[in-house]
Every structure is written in C-alpha cells, then in structure tokens.
Design a protein around this motif. Sequence first.
Motif, PDB file in Angstrom:
ATOM      1  N   THR A 144       8.676  37.799 -39.508  1.00  0.00           N
ATOM      2  CA  THR A 144       9.590  37.258 -38.351  1.00  0.00           C
ATOM      3  C   THR A 144       9.829  35.689 -38.581  1.00  0.00           C
ATOM      4  O   THR A 144       8.915  34.871 -38.498  1.00  0.00           O
ATOM      5  CB  THR A 144       8.910  37.419 -36.858  1.00  0.00           C
ATOM      6  OG1 THR A 144       8.841  38.895 -36.954  1.00  0.00           O
ATOM      7  CG2 THR A 144       9.887  37.102 -35.915  1.00  0.00           C
ATOM      8  N   GLN A 145      10.878  35.317 -38.786  1.00  0.00           N
ATOM      9  CA  GLN A 145      11.323  33.871 -38.872  1.00  0.00           C
ATOM     10  C   GLN A 145      11.469  33.272 -37.602  1.00  0.00           C
ATOM     11  O   GLN A 145      12.053  33.757 -36.670  1.00  0.00           O
ATOM     12  CB  GLN A 145      12.674  33.820 -39.654  1.00  0.00           C
ATOM     13  CG  GLN A 145      12.641  34.289 -41.084  1.00  0.00           C
ATOM     14  CD  GLN A 145      11.424  33.602 -41.792  1.00  0.00           C
ATOM     15  OE1 GLN A 145      11.173  32.501 -41.906  1.00  0.00           O
ATOM     16  NE2 GLN A 145      10.526  34.629 -42.733  1.00  0.00           N
ATOM     17  N   LEU A 146      11.082  32.032 -37.473  1.00  0.00           N
ATOM     18  CA  LEU A 146      11.266  31.076 -36.261  1.00  0.00           C
ATOM     19  C   LEU A 146      12.404  30.452 -36.550  1.00  0.00           C
ATOM     20  O   LEU A 146      12.993  30.070 -37.516  1.00  0.00           O
ATOM     21  CB  LEU A 146      10.050  30.242 -36.182  1.00  0.00           C
ATOM     22  CG  LEU A 146       8.568  30.673 -36.050  1.00  0.00           C
ATOM     23  CD1 LEU A 146       7.471  29.569 -36.366  1.00  0.00           C
ATOM     24  CD2 LEU A 146       8.388  30.961 -34.585  1.00  0.00           C
ATOM     25  N   PRO A 147      12.875  30.140 -35.304  1.00  0.00           N
ATOM     26  CA  PRO A 147      14.407  29.733 -35.232  1.00  0.00           C
ATOM     27  C   PRO A 147      14.448  28.201 -35.761  1.00  0.00           C
ATOM     28  O   PRO A 147      13.270  27.356 -35.798  1.00  0.00           O
ATOM     29  CB  PRO A 147      14.651  29.686 -33.766  1.00  0.00           C
ATOM     30  CG  PRO A 147      13.871  30.654 -32.845  1.00  0.00           C
ATOM     31  CD  PRO A 147      12.364  30.687 -33.744  1.00  0.00           C
ATOM     32  N   PRO A 148      15.355  27.697 -36.633  1.00  0.00           N
ATOM     33  CA  PRO A 148      15.485  26.502 -36.993  1.00  0.00           C
ATOM     34  C   PRO A 148      15.290  25.368 -36.044  1.00  0.00           C
ATOM     35  O   PRO A 148      14.411  24.507 -36.577  1.00  0.00           O
ATOM     36  CB  PRO A 148      16.841  26.607 -37.731  1.00  0.00           C
ATOM     37  CG  PRO A 148      17.275  27.802 -38.069  1.00  0.00           C
ATOM     38  CD  PRO A 148      16.715  28.694 -36.686  1.00  0.00           C
ATOM     39  N   ASP A 149      15.837  25.357 -34.757  1.00  0.00           N
ATOM     40  CA  ASP A 149      15.641  24.394 -33.957  1.00  0.00           C
ATOM     41  C   ASP A 149      14.083  24.221 -33.705  1.00  0.00           C
ATOM     42  O   ASP A 149      13.507  23.154 -33.175  1.00  0.00           O
ATOM     43  CB  ASP A 149      16.248  24.657 -32.419  1.00  0.00           C
ATOM     44  CG  ASP A 149      17.843  24.580 -32.867  1.00  0.00           C
ATOM     45  OD1 ASP A 149      18.121  23.942 -33.815  1.00  0.00           O
ATOM     46  OD2 ASP A 149      18.618  25.124 -32.038  1.00  0.00           O
ATOM     47  N   TYR A 150      13.188  25.275 -33.702  1.00  0.00           N
ATOM     48  CA  TYR A 150      11.950  25.449 -33.285  1.00  0.00           C
ATOM     49  C   TYR A 150      11.015  24.847 -34.411  1.00  0.00           C
ATOM     50  O   TYR A 150      10.274  23.996 -34.277  1.00  0.00           O
ATOM     51  CB  TYR A 150      11.231  26.831 -33.190  1.00  0.00           C
ATOM     52  CG  TYR A 150       9.696  26.799 -33.005  1.00  0.00           C
ATOM     53  CD1 TYR A 150       9.407  26.908 -31.636  1.00  0.00           C
ATOM     54  CD2 TYR A 150       8.794  26.981 -33.962  1.00  0.00           C
ATOM     55  CE1 TYR A 150       8.043  27.077 -31.324  1.00  0.00           C
ATOM     56  CE2 TYR A 150       7.655  27.039 -33.880  1.00  0.00           C
ATOM     57  CZ  TYR A 150       7.268  27.152 -32.465  1.00  0.00           C
ATOM     58  OH  TYR A 150       5.686  27.111 -32.300  1.00  0.00           O
ATOM     59  N   THR A 204       7.306  31.665 -27.458  1.00  0.00           N
ATOM     60  CA  THR A 204       8.194  30.600 -28.245  1.00  0.00           C
ATOM     61  C   THR A 204       8.964  29.671 -27.251  1.00  0.00           C
ATOM     62  O   THR A 204       8.953  28.343 -27.452  1.00  0.00           O
ATOM     63  CB  THR A 204       9.276  31.194 -29.309  1.00  0.00           C
ATOM     64  OG1 THR A 204       8.385  32.094 -30.142  1.00  0.00           O
ATOM     65  CG2 THR A 204      10.071  30.272 -29.776  1.00  0.00           C
ATOM     66  N   GLU A 205       9.271  30.224 -26.190  1.00  0.00           N
ATOM     67  CA  GLU A 205      10.088  29.280 -25.161  1.00  0.00           C
ATOM     68  C   GLU A 205       9.010  28.256 -24.478  1.00  0.00           C
ATOM     69  O   GLU A 205       9.542  27.373 -24.221  1.00  0.00           O
ATOM     70  CB  GLU A 205      10.703  30.439 -24.229  1.00  0.00           C
ATOM     71  CG  GLU A 205      11.917  31.168 -24.635  1.00  0.00           C
ATOM     72  CD  GLU A 205      12.413  32.153 -23.404  1.00  0.00           C
ATOM     73  OE1 GLU A 205      11.632  32.502 -22.748  1.00  0.00           O
ATOM     74  OE2 GLU A 205      13.470  32.769 -23.930  1.00  0.00           O
TER      75      GLU A 205
END
Length: 321
Positions: free
Chosen positions: A39-45, A257-258
Amino acid sequence: MDFGNLGKNISSLSAQITPFASRTFQYTKEQLGQAEEKTQLPPDYIDLEKRVDALKTVHQKMLAVTSQYSNEAYDYPPNIKETFQDLGRTVSEKVHLLTTASSPAEAQAALTALPTAKPQPKTFSHAMARASLASSQVLHQQHTGVGEHPLAAALEKYALAQERVGEARLAQDAQIQTHFLNAWTTTLNTNLMFASRARKNVEKSRLNLDAVKARAHGTTWQLGHSSSRAEEPQSHELSSEAQEEVEKAEDEFVTQTEEAVAIMKNVLDTPEPLRNLADLIAAQIEYHKKSYEILSELAPIVDGLQVEQETSYRTKLDSTS
C-alpha cells in the motif's frame, strides 16, 4: 488452578502477538522483495515526512552548537592557571579593598582575600579582568614616581570594564538557555517525537493492512521463494469475514494517516521555533550592545591617560635635548 482464566489469558496474549507477528512477516516479505503488493502512502504524506525530517535535522544541528551556551567556560582560555585566590572575589570587590590599603602588604592581602561567595566565573572577559587587575597591581607596587602609574591606572579601569562585559555575557547565556535552548530541546523531544510516533503508527497500520490483504487473498510465503497463490484455483471474491477484516484494517490505516498528517502539519506550522530564534538574536544583540557601551565609556578615559603620558614623555624629551 483456574483453567478458565488461564485460557482467557492465553487468548489475550495470542491476540497481542498475532498482529505483531503478521506485521513482522509482512515487513520481512517486503525487504526480501516477495510482497505482491504494498500500500502506497499519498505523495502529500511523503512530502510532509521529508519536511518534518528536515526540521528535526535543523534542531539537532543548531542545538549541537548552541548548547555551548550552557557551558559557562566555553570561551575560557585553556592555558590559564588561575588559583583559588584568583577566583575568590570579584574584581570590583578587590578594587574596593585596594582603595583602602595603606601598604603593599595590605594591597597584596586584598588581592588574595578569601572568597565571600561562590568562585568567580570562568569566562574570557572575567579572566581578562582578573589578569588586568593583577597586572595593574604589579605596576603599582613597583611605581616610585609621583602620582599613579598611567598604565596601571588604565589596566585597573579596563579590569572593571571587562568584568561588566563578562557579566553581560552571562546574562546573554541565561536568556539563550531559557528562551532558545530549552524551547528547541522541548520541540525536539515532544513535538517532533510525537510526529515520529504518529508516523510509526502509520507504518504499523500499513503493514497490518497489507498482511490482512495477503491473508485474505490466500497469499502464502516461503523462505527463498516468491509469494504465490495456493495451488488450487481460488475465487477473487472474498468471504464476508475476510472483507470485513480488510475494511477494518483500511479504516485503521486511514485513521492513523489522518492523525499523522494533522500532527506533522502542526509541527511544521507552529511559529515557536522562529520566535525562539528571534529571542536568541535579541539576547546576542543585547550582549553586544552592552559590551559596546561599556567599552565606549572606557575608551576616552584610556585615551586621555595615553595623551597625558605622551605629553609628559615629549616634554621630558624636549627638556633633555
């Protein structure tokens, strides 16, 4: 023995170990390149993580240097051999005692008087003050002419000025310790630590999610082999229980994540580090301003003594020529 409670305890322990074991297996598979999906983390993260890491590096680098402000003797000359008597009283106290001395013996006693409080600070300016006063007395004791020895008088005044400069430096250091060092250390050990902990929780929930997905889709793992499906053909549709477990893991991953995003943004957006840097600069300005004022007061006095001695010297030369 209560076998009922023993069974409950074992079940509870198993519930705690299983998620950890699943994450460990998933992590190992990823390290060996045997995980079918990650599972890839969001680019912004990812961008937030890089910015937080940069901020942490800044705090570590700055504190590694500015922590010297907690060390009183950071500019104290290492080659100086000062005695207990040298550090016993302030220069101001010694000058006061010297003004009441009526003989060389009393003057020497004033210089070596027992301390009235803690030993005097070991800073460069304080060391300069003590050396200047001691030098002044050496000249005074050997002076046989009329009036004060001009260099001795200048050195005594310089000693008093340097002691004031040293006290200003100590005041600067105290301000920096309180408003910069303590504040930046707190940021490093609390805010940035909370961000690091939140990121670890994201990674745990991500590993757990991928482990649940792999288990739900029937992925097996064998050391030395790529992960593969079971030999028997399997349907791509998940059972309701498996689907529920995957959704639960996804929800946990999203939640963690949030939370991490909120914590990292707060760490990056807080104006506290910049305010602390402004306090550091203000303390340095105040110190240098006071030093300038002290030495500016002294300079014309020493200049006057120099001009007076120069005039006397020239007069004597003219009278002998």
